[in-house]
Design a protein around this motif. Structure first.
Motif, PDB file in Angstrom:
ATOM      1  N   ARG A 260      21.442  18.900 -32.745  1.00 30.09           N
ATOM      2  CA  ARG A 260      22.541  18.498 -31.869  1.00 30.09           C
ATOM      3  C   ARG A 260      23.880  19.035 -32.388  1.00 30.09           C
ATOM      4  O   ARG A 260      24.114  19.082 -33.598  1.00 30.09           O
ATOM      5  CB  ARG A 260      22.600  16.984 -31.764  1.00 30.09           C
ATOM      6  CG  ARG A 260      21.388  16.369 -31.095  1.00 30.09           C
ATOM      7  CD  ARG A 260      21.337  14.864 -31.261  1.00 30.09           C
ATOM      8  NE  ARG A 260      22.456  14.199 -30.609  1.00 30.09           N
ATOM      9  CZ  ARG A 260      22.624  12.876 -30.604  1.00 30.09           C
ATOM     10  NH1 ARG A 260      21.738  12.104 -31.241  1.00 30.09           N
ATOM     11  NH2 ARG A 260      23.645  12.331 -29.987  1.00 30.09           N
TER      12      ARG A 260
ATOM     13  N   ASN B 286      30.248  14.779 -22.454  1.00 30.67           N
ATOM     14  CA  ASN B 286      28.847  14.857 -22.876  1.00 30.67           C
ATOM     15  C   ASN B 286      28.707  14.565 -24.363  1.00 30.67           C
ATOM     16  O   ASN B 286      27.828  15.080 -25.037  1.00 30.67           O
ATOM     17  CB  ASN B 286      28.266  16.248 -22.561  1.00 30.67           C
ATOM     18  CG  ASN B 286      26.773  16.308 -22.803  1.00 30.67           C
ATOM     19  OD1 ASN B 286      26.043  15.361 -22.489  1.00 30.67           O
ATOM     20  ND2 ASN B 286      26.296  17.402 -23.367  1.00 30.67           N
ATOM     21  N   SER B 287      29.598  13.717 -24.890  1.00 28.85           N
ATOM     22  CA  SER B 287      29.592  13.416 -26.320  1.00 28.85           C
ATOM     23  C   SER B 287      29.441  11.930 -26.570  1.00 28.85           C
ATOM     24  O   SER B 287      29.690  11.107 -25.686  1.00 28.85           O
ATOM     25  CB  SER B 287      30.894  13.893 -26.976  1.00 28.85           C
ATOM     26  OG  SER B 287      31.065  15.291 -26.860  1.00 28.85           O
ATOM     27  N   GLU B 288      29.021  11.606 -27.781  1.00 31.88           N
ATOM     28  CA  GLU B 288      29.086  10.234 -28.263  1.00 31.88           C
ATOM     29  C   GLU B 288      29.777  10.263 -29.612  1.00 31.88           C
ATOM     30  O   GLU B 288      29.644  11.231 -30.374  1.00 31.88           O
ATOM     31  CB  GLU B 288      27.694   9.599 -28.356  1.00 31.88           C
ATOM     32  CG  GLU B 288      26.696  10.346 -29.205  1.00 31.88           C
ATOM     33  CD  GLU B 288      25.272   9.811 -29.008  1.00 31.88           C
ATOM     34  OE1 GLU B 288      24.931   9.441 -27.869  1.00 31.88           O
ATOM     35  OE2 GLU B 288      24.512   9.796 -29.997  1.00 31.88           O
TER      36      GLU B 288
ATOM     37  N   THR C 272      19.655  10.677 -28.619  1.00 32.60           N
ATOM     38  CA  THR C 272      19.976  11.356 -27.356  1.00 32.60           C
ATOM     39  C   THR C 272      20.171  12.839 -27.653  1.00 32.60           C
ATOM     40  O   THR C 272      20.041  13.290 -28.792  1.00 32.60           O
ATOM     41  CB  THR C 272      21.271  10.800 -26.724  1.00 32.60           C
ATOM     42  OG1 THR C 272      22.405  11.255 -27.490  1.00 32.60           O
ATOM     43  CG2 THR C 272      21.264   9.278 -26.692  1.00 32.60           C
ATOM     44  N   GLU C 273      20.518  13.582 -26.606  1.00 28.92           N
ATOM     45  CA  GLU C 273      20.814  15.004 -26.763  1.00 28.92           C
ATOM     46  C   GLU C 273      22.317  15.274 -26.659  1.00 28.92           C
ATOM     47  O   GLU C 273      22.737  16.435 -26.636  1.00 28.92           O
ATOM     48  CB  GLU C 273      20.060  15.813 -25.699  1.00 28.92           C
ATOM     49  CG  GLU C 273      18.547  15.762 -25.839  1.00 28.92           C
ATOM     50  CD  GLU C 273      18.079  16.266 -27.191  1.00 28.92           C
ATOM     51  OE1 GLU C 273      18.610  17.284 -27.673  1.00 28.92           O
ATOM     52  OE2 GLU C 273      17.182  15.621 -27.789  1.00 28.92           O
ATOM     53  N   ARG C 274      23.133  14.225 -26.600  1.00 33.95           N
ATOM     54  CA  ARG C 274      24.571  14.415 -26.466  1.00 33.95           C
ATOM     55  C   ARG C 274      25.181  15.000 -27.746  1.00 33.95           C
ATOM     56  O   ARG C 274      24.636  14.835 -28.836  1.00 33.95           O
ATOM     57  CB  ARG C 274      25.252  13.076 -26.134  1.00 33.95           C
ATOM     58  CG  ARG C 274      25.004  12.593 -24.707  1.00 33.95           C
ATOM     59  CD  ARG C 274      25.860  11.374 -24.394  1.00 33.95           C
ATOM     60  NE  ARG C 274      25.338  10.197 -25.070  1.00 33.95           N
ATOM     61  CZ  ARG C 274      24.514   9.320 -24.524  1.00 33.95           C
ATOM     62  NH1 ARG C 274      24.097   9.516 -23.272  1.00 33.95           N
ATOM     63  NH2 ARG C 274      24.095   8.264 -25.183  1.00 33.95           N
ATOM     64  N   ASN C 275      26.325  15.671 -27.589  1.00 35.16           N
ATOM     65  CA  ASN C 275      27.075  16.156 -28.739  1.00 35.16           C
ATOM     66  C   ASN C 275      27.568  14.954 -29.555  1.00 35.16           C
ATOM     67  O   ASN C 275      27.810  13.871 -29.007  1.00 35.16           O
ATOM     68  CB  ASN C 275      28.262  17.001 -28.302  1.00 35.16           C
ATOM     69  CG  ASN C 275      27.845  18.247 -27.552  1.00 35.16           C
ATOM     70  OD1 ASN C 275      26.742  18.758 -27.742  1.00 35.16           O
ATOM     71  ND2 ASN C 275      28.709  18.737 -26.675  1.00 35.16           N
TER      72      ASN C 275
ATOM     73  N   ASN D 291      29.732   5.155 -25.097  1.00 29.42           N
ATOM     74  CA  ASN D 291      29.208   6.107 -26.075  1.00 29.42           C
ATOM     75  C   ASN D 291      30.061   6.160 -27.343  1.00 29.42           C
ATOM     76  O   ASN D 291      29.949   7.107 -28.133  1.00 29.42           O
ATOM     77  CB  ASN D 291      29.121   7.514 -25.479  1.00 29.42           C
ATOM     78  CG  ASN D 291      28.075   7.622 -24.390  1.00 29.42           C
ATOM     79  OD1 ASN D 291      27.226   6.744 -24.250  1.00 29.42           O
ATOM     80  ND2 ASN D 291      28.141   8.681 -23.600  1.00 29.42           N
TER      81      ASN D 291
END
Length: 367
Positions: free
Chosen positions: A268, A333-335, A238-241, A361
């Motif tokens: 990332r 917006n993180s995982e 993904t593009e998540r932090n 996440n």
């Protein structure tokens, strides 16, 4: 009166022990269950095994490997399979690990189910891809006073296909502290790009059967049997932090993920929080600092909960959960990827919830 009561309690206790021993002997000797069949996934695979043994062991002996961190002692709750028929009643040893919903779905702990009659089970198809490997110990290095880095060279088969963050099961032969072969789960520190080696970081646990064997008996050149890979603890695309949190030998899967990110050129935003008690418990600091230079947007944050005066520590201080809370302002917006003791993982999940990291996440292997 008191003496009579104590004598009565003693007699009852001895009778209970005697009856329990009789039941074990009867089940092992008198109860001859002969050969029974295990039907897997609606008969797509049928095994004939000796009856009376645990389902987990029977499957392993036939080359069907079910993940289990405790090696079949009933203490990890990982070896779950769906038993459609032939499993008997639930045992008290299973119930702490089985939810009400799982009971409705006929989920059982395979290490606790005895195959006394023909059994029908359902397992994920990907478990048929798990293999047993013969390996040779290529090197053993001290990372700290109680953590060793063990590098295994694959001998047969010669290559393994993994995802960064997965684990294998390490088979310990009989030795002076164990009268039977056992196995334990360890995360791989080696990156997927190195298909010919498996690197493990194994911390010495007092009286631990496997860790004692590794720390006190295992030598370079020894042959080791492993099986795997296992686990859903791998980096999502993904593009998540990314928030990594680990302690002790929990460094292993995070290191694998970081090396994989480096190879793939990931950009990332990534922060790795690593907790230790004092400076002597820290390791691979130079490697992590080097990765800060080769992985864009990566920051490594080591922290000590009990730094000693001689440590002359100038970095972060406190429990790793407190450090995360201080340094992460918002996590929607993180995982997050967690690896450490069950207590540490539970505490981290609570903090991540406070920081609004979505529960779906948050990833971890709890063993």
């Amino acid at each position: 009166m008191v003496i009579t009561l104590l004598i009565s309690i003693g007699i009852i206790s001895l009778l209970s022990v005697f009856l329990a021993i009789l039941m074990v002997i009867a089940d092992a000797t008198i109860g001859n269950y002969g050969t029974v069949k295990i039907s897997i996934n609606d008969g797509s695979k049928v095994l004939e095994v000796d009856g009376g043994q645990p389902l987990l062991r029977a499957l392993n002996q036939e080359g069907v490997f079910i993940p289990s961190a405790c090696g079949g002692r009933g203490s990890c709750g990982l070896c779950k399979v769906k038993v459609v028929s032939g499993g008997g009643d639930y045992l008290p040893t299973e119930l702490p690990f089985i939810s009400d919903e799982e009971r409705k779905q006929l989920i059982r702990l395979s290490c606790q189910v005895k195959v006394k009659t023909d059994v029908a089970i359902v397992i994920p198809e990907e478990l048929f891809l798990v293999k047993e490997f013969t390996t040779v110990v290529e090197s053993i290095k001290d990372l700290t006073h109680d953590i060793k880095q063990v590098t295994l060279s694959l001998k047969d088969p010669t290559e393994i296909s993994t995802k960064a963050g997965q684990y294998i099961q390490f088979v310990v032969p009989e030795y002076e502290d164990s009268d039977e072969s056992v196995y334990r789960a360890y995360s791989m520190a080696s990156p997927p790009g190195d298909s010919k080696h498996v690197e493990l970081e194994i911390r010495l646990v007092p009286n631990g059967i496997c860790t004692t064997y590794v720390h006190k008996h295992l030598k370079e050149g020894d042959e080791v049997i492993i099986n795997g890979p296992y686990g859903e603890f791998y980096l999502r695309d993904t593009e998540r932090n990314i928030i990594f949190i680990a302690g002790g030998s929990g460094m292993a899967p995070i290191k694998s993920m970081l090396l994989d990110m480096e190879k793939k050129g990931s950009t990332r935003k990534t922060t790795y929080f690593f907790g230790a008690r004092s400076k002597r418990d820290l390791f691979l600091l130079d490697e992590m600092k080097a990765l800060e230079k080769t992985i864009p947007n990566f920051t490594f944050v080591p922290a000590l909960s009990e730094p000693q005066a001689e440590d002359k520590w100038e970095g972060e201080v406190g429990l790793i959960t407190d450090v995360v809370r201080r340094m992460v302002s918002e996590g929607s917006n993180s995982e997050a990827y967690l690896c450490g003791s069950p207590g540490m993982i539970d505490a981290c999940i609570k903090v991540l919830h406070e920081l609004e990291v979505p529960p779906e996440n948050v990833f971890y292997d709890k063993f």
